[in-house]
Scaffold this active site. Structure first.
Site, PDB file in Angstrom:
ATOM      1  N   HIS A 109      -3.854   5.890   0.144  1.00 32.47           N
ATOM      2  CA  HIS A 109      -3.669   5.098  -1.067  1.00 32.47           C
ATOM      3  C   HIS A 109      -3.656   6.048  -2.257  1.00 32.47           C
ATOM      4  O   HIS A 109      -4.321   7.086  -2.241  1.00 32.47           O
ATOM      5  CB  HIS A 109      -4.804   4.087  -1.251  1.00 32.47           C
ATOM      6  CG  HIS A 109      -4.861   3.023  -0.205  1.00 32.47           C
ATOM      7  ND1 HIS A 109      -4.143   1.851  -0.295  1.00 32.47           N
ATOM      8  CD2 HIS A 109      -5.553   2.948   0.960  1.00 32.47           C
ATOM      9  CE1 HIS A 109      -4.394   1.102   0.769  1.00 32.47           C
ATOM     10  NE2 HIS A 109      -5.249   1.751   1.548  1.00 32.47           N
ATOM     11  N   HIS A 144      -4.582  -6.019  -4.686  1.00 29.58           N
ATOM     12  CA  HIS A 144      -5.187  -5.188  -3.642  1.00 29.58           C
ATOM     13  C   HIS A 144      -6.252  -4.260  -4.229  1.00 29.58           C
ATOM     14  O   HIS A 144      -6.160  -3.033  -4.133  1.00 29.58           O
ATOM     15  CB  HIS A 144      -4.101  -4.374  -2.930  1.00 29.58           C
ATOM     16  CG  HIS A 144      -4.539  -3.841  -1.591  1.00 29.58           C
ATOM     17  ND1 HIS A 144      -5.289  -2.692  -1.465  1.00 29.58           N
ATOM     18  CD2 HIS A 144      -4.330  -4.281  -0.328  1.00 29.58           C
ATOM     19  CE1 HIS A 144      -5.519  -2.445  -0.188  1.00 29.58           C
ATOM     20  NE2 HIS A 144      -4.939  -3.408   0.531  1.00 29.58           N
ATOM     21  N   ASP A 165       0.869  -1.177   0.000  1.00 28.46           N
ATOM     22  CA  ASP A 165       0.000   0.000   0.000  1.00 28.46           C
ATOM     23  C   ASP A 165       0.904   1.226   0.000  1.00 28.46           C
ATOM     24  O   ASP A 165       1.795   1.346   0.850  1.00 28.46           O
ATOM     25  CB  ASP A 165      -0.895   0.018   1.237  1.00 28.46           C
ATOM     26  CG  ASP A 165      -1.934  -1.096   1.210  1.00 28.46           C
ATOM     27  OD1 ASP A 165      -2.015  -1.798   0.186  1.00 28.46           O
ATOM     28  OD2 ASP A 165      -2.649  -1.269   2.213  1.00 28.46           O
TER      29      ASP A 165
END
EC number: 3.1.27.-
Length: 771
Positions: free
Chosen positions: A407, A429, A183
Site C-alpha cells: 500500500h 479503505h 489497493d
C-alpha cells in the site's frame, strides 16, 4: 436511492470500506448509470456480519461491477452478490485476478462459514461451491489498457502494483472521468511494477487511505531488518511465524527469504533451518504466477529469461497442506495463511508457539481492527483459543511488525494524487484516525487553491452515507464518415504551404512567421463545417455526420425530407420576372425557356407552352407559366430564406418603380420629352460608398487613402497613385485594397482576405446600377 437520469449530480455511496478497512464495496452513480466497485468481506467478522451493507441499496440497478483484485476484503462476497441477490449487471476483472480468485474463494468456502460454531454450518454458509462455480462462469475478463464500453459506461484497467492482477479503473460516463485506485502501490518490489498514472485526466479520484500520513522505510532497509530478525531468532533456537495472505505478499516474502537462504547456505541452507509455506493454495496457484510472469517487472522477467526456470519455484522453501505433515522439531520459519490470524493454519501455529519466549511472530501485512493480528500487536499476556474462547493461552513470544503491505505511504499517495490533479478526492479503505489525518494533510496541501476555480475538495464519507457532487462532464463530438475528409480539406485550405524552393533562410523564417499568424487567426476565426450533430443519450456519444452518411452510421434514425410548394398569381411579363431574379441572385440557371425570354436561343419555338423554368441558387425551382409562378424547394434554413426573398420579389414585381421604367421601353409610340438628365455618381462617390461599408465592418482598423494630384509629384509617384487605396490592420494581419479595381492587393491572412473579398463583392453589387 433514486437518481435523475439527466442530472449533473455525481453520487457516491459506500456499502463497505468507508472509514474502515475491510468489506470494500462502493457505488457510484451518474447520468442514470450505476457502477459497483469491489465486493469484499470484513476479515474481523463471520457470516452475514462480514458482508457489506447490501440491504441498504437496490442491487438490481447496478449496470457494472468491477473487482480491483483477488483479496478477500475486495472480492469474497462477489458470489453472494451474483447468486443470492437481485443483481443483474455484468462483472469484470483482470485475467490473473480471475485465475487466482477461483482457488482463493474455493478455499474460503471450505475454511470460513457463517455457521462455523454451529452444527448446521454447511447450510449457513454465505454461498456454496455450486454458487461459486456458477458465478465464476459469468465473470468477464478485461485486459490492461483496453477500453470497454457497456451501454455508455466506458472503463479502462491500469496496473495497480498491489498484487498480481490488481487493477485501478478509470471510468468515463458522459464525459466525466472517475479514477478508482483500489489497493495500489507506487513502489517497485521484487516481482511487481508500481502503479500507473493514467494518461487521461480524472475529475474525481477515489483513493485508498490505508496508512494515512505514515511513511514507510525504504524497501531495502525493511528487507535487511526482516532477514536479521529471522536469522537472530532461529540462531537462538526459536521458531518464526509469519502470518500472510495466501497469495500476493507471500510470494514477495518468499523471494526475499529464498535469496537470503541461498546466500547463507553454510548457516541456514541444506535444510538446517527449514522454511515452510503452510497453504492449501500454494501449489495450485503457482501455475498462475508461472503463466503471468510477463505481467511482472523487468527484474523477474530477466531472471525467467536468463535461467529458463520459474523464479517462483523456490529451492529453500517447502510446502505443506496441513500441520499433520509438519514435524515440529527445532527452529524453523513458517509462512502461514490467513494473514489476520482469525482461524486456519496460522491461528493453530500461533496457539502452539506463543507460550515460548524464544519464538517470534512477525506481522508483515496490514492488520484490520477487530482481528487477532491487530490484538496481538498490543502484546497481550494471553490470547483466547479459537476452538474455545473461554480458554486462554499465555503469550510469551516476541511480536514484531514490519510492514511489507503493498500500500502507498503518505508521500507516495500525495505525489500520485497531485499527478492525477482531480478536483474532488474521495478517501476510502482506511480507519477513521489515519483517514482523518490524511484528509487534513491534503486540505493543508491545497489550501492555496481555496476559493478559486482550482479548489480541491476532499471527502471521507462513512458507510451508507450519500455523497453528492455537482459535476459536468466535458462533451466531445466525434466526426465520422465523409465529414472527416471535409474537415481535413478545410484545414489544408486554411494553411497552404507555399513553394519555398530557392527561398533564402530569411524568406523561410518570414514565411514560417506568417504561417503561424495564419494558424492563430484560423484558430480564432474557426473553420465552418456544416454537418448534423447526433446525440446518443443512452451511450452519451456525440457524432458529427454529414447528411449523406446519416443512414449509414445511424440506421436507427428515421429521416424525413419536406418539399415545399408555393403558387403565386403574377400579372407581369416573364421577361420582367427574369430580370428581377437575375438582379437579386447571382446563381440563376435556365432549365426551360419556351419563349426565349432569356435571349439564350437564336429562334423561338413554333409551338410554345409559354413555360419558363429557373433554378435559383441551386436550391429553388421557379416555374412561370401563363399567370402563375410556382416555387418548389426542399425545406431548410438557407433554402427557406431564399424562397422568402423570391416570393417577396414576385409579390411586388408589377408595382416596383424600376419595373415601370423597365417596361416603359416597350411602348409602341416614341417621342422625346424634355426631361432633365440626372448626373451619374462619380467613381469617387462609389468608392466612398464602398469604403463606408468597410468602415462599418472594421471600424478604426480601416483607413481610406484618397490620393490627390500634386504638381510637385514625379511621374513615378503619379503612376503609383493611380488607384485609391484602403488599408486594414488587425494585430499582425494587414490587408491592402485597390478600390479603383475593387480587388485585394496584398493580405497576409487567408481568412481576412476571404472576408475582404466578400465585402468587395457586396460593395460592387451595392453601387452597381439597377438599370
Amino acid at each position: 436511492m433514486d437518481v435523475k437520469e439527466r442530472s449533473n449530480q455525481f453520487r457516491f455511496f459506500s456499502l463497505g470500506g468507508g472509514n474502515e478497512v475491510g468489506r470494500s464495496c462502493h457505488i457510484i452513480q451518474f447520468k442514470g448509470k450505476t457502477i459497483m466497485l469491489d465486493a469484499g468481506i470484513h476479515p474481523a467478522y463471520q457470516g452475514m456480519a462480514s458482508l457489506p451493507f447490501y440491504d441498504d441499496f437496490d442491487l438490481s440497478i447496478v449496470d457494472v461491477l468491477l473487482i480491483s483484485h483477488f483479496h478477500l476484503d475486495h472480492a469474497a462476497s462477489l458470489p453472494y452478490v451474483m447468486q443470492k441477490t437481485n443483481f443483474k449487471g455484468r462483472v469484470f476483472m483482470t485475467h490473473p485476478t480471475k485465475a487466482i480468485y477461483r482457488w482463493l474463494l474455493r478455499d474460503f468456502v471450505r475454511v470460513t462459514s457463517i455457521g462455523s460454531q454451529s452444527s448446521n454450518a454447511e447450510d449457513d454458509n454465505l454461498y456454496s461451491n455450486e454458487d461459486l462455480i456458477e458465478s465464476f462462469d459469468k465473470i468477464e475478463t478485461i485486459d490492461y489498457h483496453s477500453m470497454i464500453d457497456v451501454n455508455g459506461i466506458k472503463f479502462t484497467a491500469f496496473h495497480a502494483g498491489h498484487v498480481l492482477g490488481a487493477a485501478m479503473f478509470q471510468i468515463e460516463i458522459a464525459g466525466l472521468r472517475v479514477l478508482f485506485t483500489g489497493d495500489y502501490s507506487r513502489e517497485i518490489d521484487r516481482h511487481l511494477n508500481s502503479a500507473e498514472v493514467p494518461p487521461l485526466p480524472s475529475d474525481i479520484l477515489i483513493v485508498e487511505s490505508t496508512f494515512g500520513t505514515a511513511t514507510h522505510e525504504p524497501r531495502l532497509h525493511r528487507e535487511k531488518k526482516l532477514t536479521q530478525l529471522i536469522h537472530s531468532t532461529v540462531n537462538k533456537g526459536g521458531r518464526v511465524l509469519m502470518p500472510v495472505f495466501a497469495l500476493g505478499r507471500a510470494q514477495e516474502l518468499m523471494l526475499i527469504l529464498d535469496e537470503y537462504w541461498s546466500q547463507h547456505k553454510e548457516e541456514l541452507g541444506s535444510n538446517q533451518i527449514p522454511i515452510f509455506y503452510a497453504s492449501n493454495l500454494a501449489r495450485k496457484c503457482l501455475s498462475v504466477f508461472q503463466t503471468y510472469v510477463n505481467m511482472m517487472n523487468d527484474n523477474i522477467r530477466k531472471k525467467f529469461r536468463d535461467s529458463q526456470t520459474n523464479p517462483f519455484i523456490f529451492k529453500n522453501i517447502a510446502y505443506i497442506k496441513n500441520l499433520d505433515e509438519f514435524q515440529d522439531f527445532g527452529p524453523s520459519v513458517m509462512l502461514a495463511s490467513p494473514g489476520m490470524l482469525q482461524n486456519g493454519l496460522s491461528r493453530d501455529l500461533l496457539e502452539r508457539w506463543c507460550p515460548d519466549e524464544k519464538n517470534l511472530v512477525l506481522i508483515t501485512g496490514y492488520s484490520v481492527e477487530g482481528t487477532m493480528a491487530k490484538y496481538l500487536l498490543l502484546e497481550p499476556d494471553t490470547i483466547p483459543s479459537v476452538s474455545n474462547p473461554e480458554v486462554t493461552i499465555p503469550r510469551r513470544c516476541r511480536v514484531e511488525e514490519l510492514s511489507f503491505a503493498a500500500h502507498v505511504d503518505f508521500q507516495e499517495n500525495l505525489e500520485f494524487i497531485e499527478q492525477i490533479n482531480a478536483s474532488n478526492i474521495i478517501l476510502v479503505h482506511g480507519e477513521p484516525n489515519p483517514m482523518g489525518r490524511l484528509k487534513s494533510a491534503l486540505l493543508s496541501n491545497y489550501a492555496s487553491f481555496k476559493g478559486t476555480e482550482d479548489e480541491v475538495h476532499v471527502h471521507n464519507p462513512r458507510n451508507c452515507y450519500e455523497l453528492d457532487i455537482e459535476c459536468k462532464g466535458v462533451k466531445v463530438a466525434k466526426a465520422v464518415g465523409n465529414i472527416v475528409d471535409e474537415i481535413k480539406r478545410t484545414e489544408e485550405e486554411v494553411v497552404k504551404p507555399e513553394n519555398d524552393a530557392g527561398q533564402s533562410k530569411e524568406g523561410i523564417e518570414e514565411f514560417t512567421g506568417k504561417t503561424q499568424d495564419v494558424r492563430k487567426d484560423a484558430e480564432g476565426e474557426g473553420a465552418i463545417i456544416s454537418s448534423i450533430l447526433v446525440s446518443d443519450e443512452k451511450n452519451f456519444d456525440l457524432n458529427l455526420v454529414s447528411l449523406s452518411d446519416l443512414r449509414e452510421h445511424h440506421p436507427e434514425l428515421s429521416t424525413t425530407v419536406i418539399r415545399e410548394r408555393q403558387t403565386i398569381q403574377v400579372d407581369c411579363k416573364k421577361e420582367l420576372i427574369y430580370w428581377h431574379i437575375c438582379q437579386m441572385f447571382g446563381d440563376v440557371s435556365v432549365l426551360i425557356d419556351d419563349d426565349n425570354v432569356t435571349n439564350t436561343k437564336e429562334t423561338k419555338l413554333e409551338t410554345s407552352r409559354g413555360m419558363l423554368v429557373l433554378q435559383i441558387m441551386g436550391a429553388i425551382r421557379l416555374t412561370v407559366q401563363h399567370n402563375k409562378a410556382i416555387l418548389e424547394w426542399t425545406q431548410g434554413l438557407i433554402s427557406d430564406t431564399i424562397a422568402d426573398s423570391i416570393i417577396a420579389i414576385l409579390m411586388s414585381v408589377d408595382s416596383a418603380p424600376v419595373s415601370v421604367k423597365k417596361s416603359s421601353n416597350s411602348c409602341s409610340h416614341g417621342h422625346e420629352h424634355a426631361t432633365p438628365i440626372l448626373s451619374q455618381p462619380s467613381e469617387t462617390d462609389k468608392i466612398k460608398q464602398v469604403a463606408e461599408l468597410f468602415k462599418t465592418q472594421f471600424g478604426d482598423s480601416f483607413t481610406l487613402i484618397l490620393n490627390k494630384d500634386d504638381d510637385n509629384d514625379t511621374a513615378e509617384e503619379k503612376e503609383d497613385d493611380e488607384f485609391v487605396k484602403g488599408l486594414i490592420t488587425i494585430g499582425k494581419n494587414t490587408a491592402s485594397i485597390n478600390f479603383t479595381d475593387m480587388c485585394v492587393v496584398e493580405c497576409n491572412s487567408n481568412p481576412l482576405k476571404g472576408r475582404v473579398e466578400s465585402l468587395l463583392k457586396i460593395g460592387i453589387d451595392m453601387v452597381s446600377s439597377l438599370c
